[in-house]
Design a protein around this motif. Structure first.
Motif, short mmCIF file in Angstrom:
data_model
loop_
_atom_site.label_atom_id
_atom_site.label_comp_id
_atom_site.label_asym_id
_atom_site.label_seq_id
_atom_site.Cartn_x
_atom_site.Cartn_y
_atom_site.Cartn_z
N THR A 80 -8.21 1.18 -3.81
CA THR A 80 -7.21 0.49 -4.19
C THR A 80 -7.17 0.41 -5.89
OG1 THR A 80 -8.35 -1.48 -4.45
CG2 THR A 80 -7.00 -0.96 -2.38
N ILE A 109 -5.37 5.61 1.89
CA ILE A 109 -6.17 5.95 3.10
C ILE A 109 -6.00 7.51 3.66
CG2 ILE A 109 -6.66 5.18 5.20
CD1 ILE A 109 -5.64 2.32 4.86
N MET A 163 0.90 -1.25 -0.19
CA MET A 163 -0.04 0.02 -0.11
C MET A 163 0.85 1.29 0.12
SD MET A 163 -2.96 -0.98 2.83
CE MET A 163 -4.25 -2.43 2.60
N ASP A 211 1.03 5.07 1.20
CA ASP A 211 0.55 6.09 2.05
C ASP A 211 0.59 7.49 1.40
OD1 ASP A 211 0.90 6.98 5.57
OD2 ASP A 211 -0.15 7.99 3.98
N PRO A 213 -9.10 0.60 1.86
CA PRO A 213 -8.61 1.76 1.38
C PRO A 213 -8.96 1.75 -0.25
CG PRO A 213 -6.90 -0.21 1.08
CD PRO A 213 -7.96 -0.57 2.02
N LEU A 253 -0.45 0.89 7.69
CA LEU A 253 -0.76 0.28 6.22
C LEU A 253 0.00 -1.06 6.28
CD1 LEU A 253 -0.33 3.17 3.95
CD2 LEU A 253 -2.42 2.47 4.98
#
Length: 433
Positions: A398, A409, A1, A3, A396, A287
């Motif tokens: 995605t 997020i 992921m 951030d 989140p 995350l």
């Protein structure tokens, strides 16, 4: 992921920053202090009960500074308590210790916060929603009624739910709604609403109405947090009614009091507010990528949100169990194909047994809250669709491109998260990263 608070370029081993022990970046931010904003009372036992609740909440929030402030009568005032913690902390969370959304919640508490912030202009103060009537407090009300009625069967008992009463119609309507919830969940003969001040029907009004209908077993439930003048007034009305109607028996239940259920609700409100207090730090979520292949995931709810989430879970290789009386047609096709396990009924607590991940996606706030609570007791992460802050995990935004999955997020802004995700996808695609 990915951030969104971090740069896209990745650092090599030689570029990694290892904070020195005295580097502020090496010290995780302290949780914001909690101010429990109560009403206040002239009755000493009521004030003592409020401070007993503060101690219980402290026990549920280790590492959090917990203080109390009051609208009136009991020291310190809310602005005094808040100002004291803001002198030592850049942020704080204020939880209104109020069952309804009356004038104190709408006017007095915000005004007290503004007074404190006038002296601490750079501080972040988050005021949470009031307590309302979540599952834990409904359970507490049933316990108080049961203690009062003793050997009376519930189906032979009439209950008078006494609210404070105020000039805000919505708050009075919430009390009437609560009485209906108590009636349907408690199995009592009748449950009616009355008020101790400002509006009608009054306590004598309902007692007389019950008596005229033939009722002779009545439990009066003062729906207040702590004992005080209002509780005393209720007992006075009951005593006078009892003297005038000796052939009827009226038992007065205890107020909710500084019980575990109340402390749990206050702690939950704090956790919701603490997430918002950290918005200047980016998302408060940690995350991580979940490897769900072969692991059980429980989805409670079979509507449109489940329709979007379930295919992603299947792509990750999860063993998906969907709990719902009905399914969206696309999910029904997956069930018929054997891709998911469908339990065509309402949720039951044991449904979470052996689950690694849970999604609470029903249309019922009460059901979603119960699912989150059960998941929490099992140390299982749970997404709550209708109130993300009340869950323990967030989904989140995605996207996939060129063999890369990116996710964003934010703190309470899904539209921004999707926009950031789309921008990341554009960058990855355009630059061939």
């Amino acid at each position: 992921m990915i951030d969104p608070a971090l740069p896209l370029a990745s650092a090599g081993p030689e570029d990694r920053h290892v904070p020195a022990p005295d580097d502020p970046a090496a010290v995780p931010p302290s949780p914001p202090p909690l101010i429990i904003a109560g009403h206040g009372t002239r009755v000493n036992s009521g004030a003592e009960a409020a401070y007993e609740l503060v101690d219980r909440v402290r026990g549920l929030l280790p590492g959090v500074r917990v203080e109390a402030g009051f609208v009136e009568l009991t020291p310190p005032t809310i602005d005094e308590a808040l100002g004291a913690v803001l002198a030592d902390s850049p942020a704080a969370v204020v939880v209104p210790l109020m069952l309804g959304t009356g004038g104190h919640v709408r006017e007095d508490i915000p005004e007290a916060i503004d007074q404190a912030k006038a002296l601490h202009t750079s501080a972040t103060v988050v005021r949470t929603r009031h307590l309302g009537s979540p599952r834990q407090l409904i359970e507490a009300v049933h316990e108080r009624i049961a203690q009062a009625r003793g050997d009376w069967p519930a189906e032979e008992t009439d209950v008078l739910m006494v609210g404070r009463g105020c000039s805000v119609t919505e708050a009075n309507a919430d009390h009437v709604r609560l009485s209906r919830v108590i009636f349907e969940s408690g199995g009592y003969h009748q449950v009616l609403s009355g008020f101790i001040q400002v509006v009608r029907p009054s306590v004598p009004d309902i007692l007389n109405q019950y008596y005229a209908s033939g009722s002779r077993r009545i439990v009066v439930m003062p729906h207040f947090l702590f004992t005080g003048r209002l509780d005393e007034w209720v007992r006075g009305h009951v005593a006078r009614f009892q003297d005038a109607h000796p052939d009827a028996e009226v038992r007065v239940a205890d107020v909710i009091g500084p019980c575990d259920q109340l402390a749990q609700v206050v702690a939950q409100r704090y956790k919701e507010g603490a997430l918002r207090a950290r918005t200047t730090m980016g998302s408060p979520a940690y995350l991580a990528g979940l490897l769900l292949k072969g692991r059980k995931v429980v989805v409670v709810g079979g509507g449109c949100v489940a329709r979007r989430r379930v295919p992603k879970l299947l792509e990750a290789g999860a063993r998906v169990h969907v709990i719902s009386p009905e399914l969206h047609k696309s999910l029904l096709a997956l069930a018929e194909a054997g891709a998911i396990t469908w339990h065509a009924r309402d949720y039951r607590p044991h449904d979470l047994h052996d689950a690694w991940y849970v999604l609470a996606l029903t249309d019922s706030a009460e059901a979603n809250a119960a699912i989150v609570d059960e998941a929490e007791s099992r140390h299982t992460f749970c997404v709550r669709a209708d109130n993300a802050e009340a869950g323990s995990a967030w989904t989140p935004a995605t996207g996939d491109t060129a063999g890369v999955t990116v996710a964003a997020i934010t703190s309470h802004d899904p539209l921004r998260a999707r926009a950031i995700r789309n921008r990341f996808l554009e960058i990855v695609s355009e630059e061939g990263l």
